[in-house]
Design a protein around this motif. Structure first.
Motif, PDB file in Angstrom:
ATOM      1  N   ARG A 222       0.865  -1.181   0.000  1.00 12.42           N
ATOM      2  CA  ARG A 222       0.000   0.000   0.000  1.00 12.42           C
ATOM      3  C   ARG A 222       0.899   1.226   0.000  1.00 12.42           C
ATOM      4  O   ARG A 222       1.486   1.582   1.017  1.00 12.42           O
ATOM      5  N   ILE A 223       1.000   1.855  -1.152  1.00 12.78           N
ATOM      6  CA  ILE A 223       1.846   3.034  -1.321  1.00 12.78           C
ATOM      7  C   ILE A 223       0.961   4.223  -1.661  1.00 12.78           C
ATOM      8  O   ILE A 223       0.085   4.124  -2.516  1.00 12.78           O
ATOM      9  N   LYS A 224       1.210   5.340  -1.030  1.00 11.33           N
ATOM     10  CA  LYS A 224       0.483   6.570  -1.332  1.00 11.33           C
ATOM     11  C   LYS A 224       1.150   7.236  -2.530  1.00 11.33           C
ATOM     12  O   LYS A 224       2.368   7.408  -2.564  1.00 11.33           O
ATOM     13  N   VAL A 225       0.347   7.586  -3.513  1.00 15.25           N
ATOM     14  CA  VAL A 225       0.828   8.252  -4.726  1.00 15.25           C
ATOM     15  C   VAL A 225       0.183   9.623  -4.787  1.00 15.25           C
ATOM     16  O   VAL A 225      -1.040   9.746  -4.756  1.00 15.25           O
ATOM     17  N   THR A 226       1.011  10.655  -4.854  1.00 15.60           N
ATOM     18  CA  THR A 226       0.497  12.003  -5.063  1.00 15.60           C
ATOM     19  C   THR A 226       1.189  12.587  -6.293  1.00 15.60           C
ATOM     20  O   THR A 226       2.335  12.239  -6.598  1.00 15.60           O
ATOM     21  N   VAL A 227       0.465  13.436  -6.996  1.00 12.01           N
ATOM     22  CA  VAL A 227       1.017  14.081  -8.181  1.00 12.01           C
ATOM     23  C   VAL A 227       0.685  15.564  -8.099  1.00 12.01           C
ATOM     24  O   VAL A 227      -0.472  15.945  -7.915  1.00 12.01           O
TER      25      VAL A 227
ATOM     26  N   THR B 208       5.077  11.787  -6.182  1.00 13.40           N
ATOM     27  CA  THR B 208       5.667  11.482  -4.887  1.00 13.40           C
ATOM     28  C   THR B 208       5.087  10.163  -4.398  1.00 13.40           C
ATOM     29  O   THR B 208       3.868   9.976  -4.378  1.00 13.40           O
ATOM     30  N   LEU B 209       5.988   9.250  -4.041  1.00 14.00           N
ATOM     31  CA  LEU B 209       5.599   7.952  -3.510  1.00 14.00           C
ATOM     32  C   LEU B 209       5.973   7.919  -2.037  1.00 14.00           C
ATOM     33  O   LEU B 209       7.087   8.275  -1.667  1.00 14.00           O
ATOM     34  N   SER B 210       5.047   7.502  -1.194  1.00 16.51           N
ATOM     35  CA  SER B 210       5.356   7.396   0.225  1.00 16.51           C
ATOM     36  C   SER B 210       4.660   6.177   0.809  1.00 16.51           C
ATOM     37  O   SER B 210       3.714   5.648   0.226  1.00 16.51           O
ATOM     38  N   GLY B 211       5.165   5.733   1.917  1.00 12.38           N
ATOM     39  CA  GLY B 211       4.613   4.554   2.572  1.00 12.38           C
ATOM     40  C   GLY B 211       5.723   3.667   3.077  1.00 12.38           C
ATOM     41  O   GLY B 211       6.886   4.068   3.131  1.00 12.38           O
ATOM     42  N   THR B 212       5.346   2.453   3.425  1.00 11.77           N
ATOM     43  CA  THR B 212       6.289   1.507   4.015  1.00 11.77           C
ATOM     44  C   THR B 212       6.150   0.162   3.322  1.00 11.77           C
ATOM     45  O   THR B 212       5.041  -0.275   3.022  1.00 11.77           O
ATOM     46  N   VAL B 213       7.292  -0.472   3.066  1.00  7.00           N
ATOM     47  CA  VAL B 213       7.315  -1.831   2.526  1.00  7.00           C
ATOM     48  C   VAL B 213       8.174  -2.692   3.434  1.00  7.00           C
ATOM     49  O   VAL B 213       8.932  -2.184   4.254  1.00  7.00           O
ATOM     50  N   ASP B 214       8.070  -4.015   3.259  1.00 16.27           N
ATOM     51  CA  ASP B 214       8.788  -4.910   4.162  1.00 16.27           C
ATOM     52  C   ASP B 214      10.075  -5.488   3.581  1.00 16.27           C
ATOM     53  O   ASP B 214      10.647  -6.404   4.156  1.00 16.27           O
ATOM     54  N   SER B 215      10.525  -4.936   2.451  1.00 16.69           N
ATOM     55  CA  SER B 215      11.826  -5.378   1.921  1.00 16.69           C
ATOM     56  C   SER B 215      12.366  -4.341   0.940  1.00 16.69           C
ATOM     57  O   SER B 215      11.604  -3.612   0.305  1.00 16.69           O
TER      58      SER B 215
ATOM     59  N   PRO C  38       9.758  13.236 -13.248  1.00 11.68           N
ATOM     60  CA  PRO C  38      10.378  13.293 -11.926  1.00 11.68           C
ATOM     61  C   PRO C  38       9.576  12.479 -10.907  1.00 11.68           C
ATOM     62  O   PRO C  38       8.344  12.533 -10.882  1.00 11.68           O
ATOM     63  N   VAL C  39      10.296  11.701 -10.096  1.00  9.43           N
ATOM     64  CA  VAL C  39       9.669  10.917  -9.034  1.00  9.43           C
ATOM     65  C   VAL C  39      10.415  11.208  -7.730  1.00  9.43           C
ATOM     66  O   VAL C  39      11.636  11.100  -7.675  1.00  9.43           O
ATOM     67  N   ILE C  40       9.647  11.592  -6.732  1.00  6.35           N
ATOM     68  CA  ILE C  40      10.207  11.762  -5.394  1.00  6.35           C
ATOM     69  C   ILE C  40       9.808  10.522  -4.623  1.00  6.35           C
ATOM     70  O   ILE C  40       8.624  10.240  -4.444  1.00  6.35           O
ATOM     71  N   GLU C  41      10.795   9.778  -4.174  1.00  7.29           N
ATOM     72  CA  GLU C  41      10.542   8.494  -3.531  1.00  7.29           C
ATOM     73  C   GLU C  41      10.821   8.615  -2.041  1.00  7.29           C
ATOM     74  O   GLU C  41      11.937   8.917  -1.640  1.00  7.29           O
ATOM     75  N   LYS C  42       9.778   8.441  -1.241  1.00  6.59           N
ATOM     76  CA  LYS C  42       9.890   8.541   0.220  1.00  6.59           C
ATOM     77  C   LYS C  42       9.454   7.235   0.884  1.00  6.59           C
ATOM     78  O   LYS C  42       8.890   7.240   1.974  1.00  6.59           O
ATOM     79  N   ILE C  43       9.696   6.131   0.221  1.00  2.00           N
ATOM     80  CA  ILE C  43       9.272   4.829   0.733  1.00  2.00           C
ATOM     81  C   ILE C  43      10.288   4.333   1.755  1.00  2.00           C
ATOM     82  O   ILE C  43      11.486   4.337   1.496  1.00  2.00           O
ATOM     83  N   LYS C  44       9.800   3.891   2.894  1.00  2.00           N
ATOM     84  CA  LYS C  44      10.657   3.365   3.957  1.00  2.00           C
ATOM     85  C   LYS C  44      10.583   1.844   3.957  1.00  2.00           C
ATOM     86  O   LYS C  44       9.548   1.259   3.639  1.00  2.00           O
ATOM     87  N   VAL C  45      11.688   1.223   4.333  1.00  2.00           N
ATOM     88  CA  VAL C  45      11.725  -0.232   4.480  1.00  2.00           C
ATOM     89  C   VAL C  45      11.668  -0.554   5.967  1.00  2.00           C
ATOM     90  O   VAL C  45      12.517  -0.113   6.734  1.00  2.00           O
ATOM     91  N   GLU C  46      10.627  -1.282   6.355  1.00  4.60           N
ATOM     92  CA  GLU C  46      10.494  -1.759   7.732  1.00  4.60           C
ATOM     93  C   GLU C  46      10.125  -3.227   7.657  1.00  4.60           C
ATOM     94  O   GLU C  46       9.092  -3.588   7.107  1.00  4.60           O
TER      95      GLU C  46
END
Length: 148
Positions: A25-30, A36-43, A62-70
């Motif tokens: 589940r990734i949040k996508v904003t334009v 801009t991609l944000s959210g959390t993934v497990d790998s 342009p893509v701003i990537e703010k995805i965290k790995v947890e």
């Protein structure tokens, strides 16, 4: 529908139809065409796949990537352990010139430097390191220096 909404829908659909990203589940904003991609993934692998999928969508620039790995379970490795695992994997990778690849590990974030002969080697280094459980971020600053 405006261009931003159209682009957002295309990106969300591309992520949704990637089989490996079913549970993601990734949040996508334009805004003004900037995604801009944000959210959390497990790998880290899932994070990389999201980046590849999004960059393959027509119209994405342009893509701003703010995805965290947890990780789902507690994977806390020391930087020393990660360093040892990276060194071992680089030694076992016959297509990589380990002597020209440098890296540092700080708080599970790996920064790569050095040089390789081609893009395939640069991507292979990142692929190898992304397979290590516990790595949270990879900054690939390796330079491609083709043989003359």
């Amino acid at each position: 529908m405006n261009q931003n909404q159209t682009l957002k829908n295309k990106v969300r659909e591309a992520i949704r139809f990637e089989p490996f990203l079913e549970e993601v589940r990734i949040k996508v904003t334009v805004e003004e065409g900037v995604i801009t991609l944000s959210g959390t993934v497990d790998s880290y692998v899932k994070k990389s796949i999201i980046e590849q999928v999004v960059n393959s969508v027509s119209g994405v620039h342009p893509v701003i990537e703010k995805i965290k790995v947890e990780y789902e379970f507690d994977v806390m490795k020391t930087d020393e352990t990660l360093t040892s695992e990276i060194l071992e994997l680089l030694k076992l990778s016959p297509n990589l010139p380990e002597s020209s690849i440098n890296f540092s590990v700080i708080n599970a974030c790996v920064t790569l430097s050095g040089n390789v002969k081609n893009l395939a080697q640069k991507e292979e280094v990142e692929r190898v390191i992304s397979s290590i459980l516990g790595v949270r971020i990879i900054n690939n600053n390796i330079i491609i220096l083709p043989e003359s």
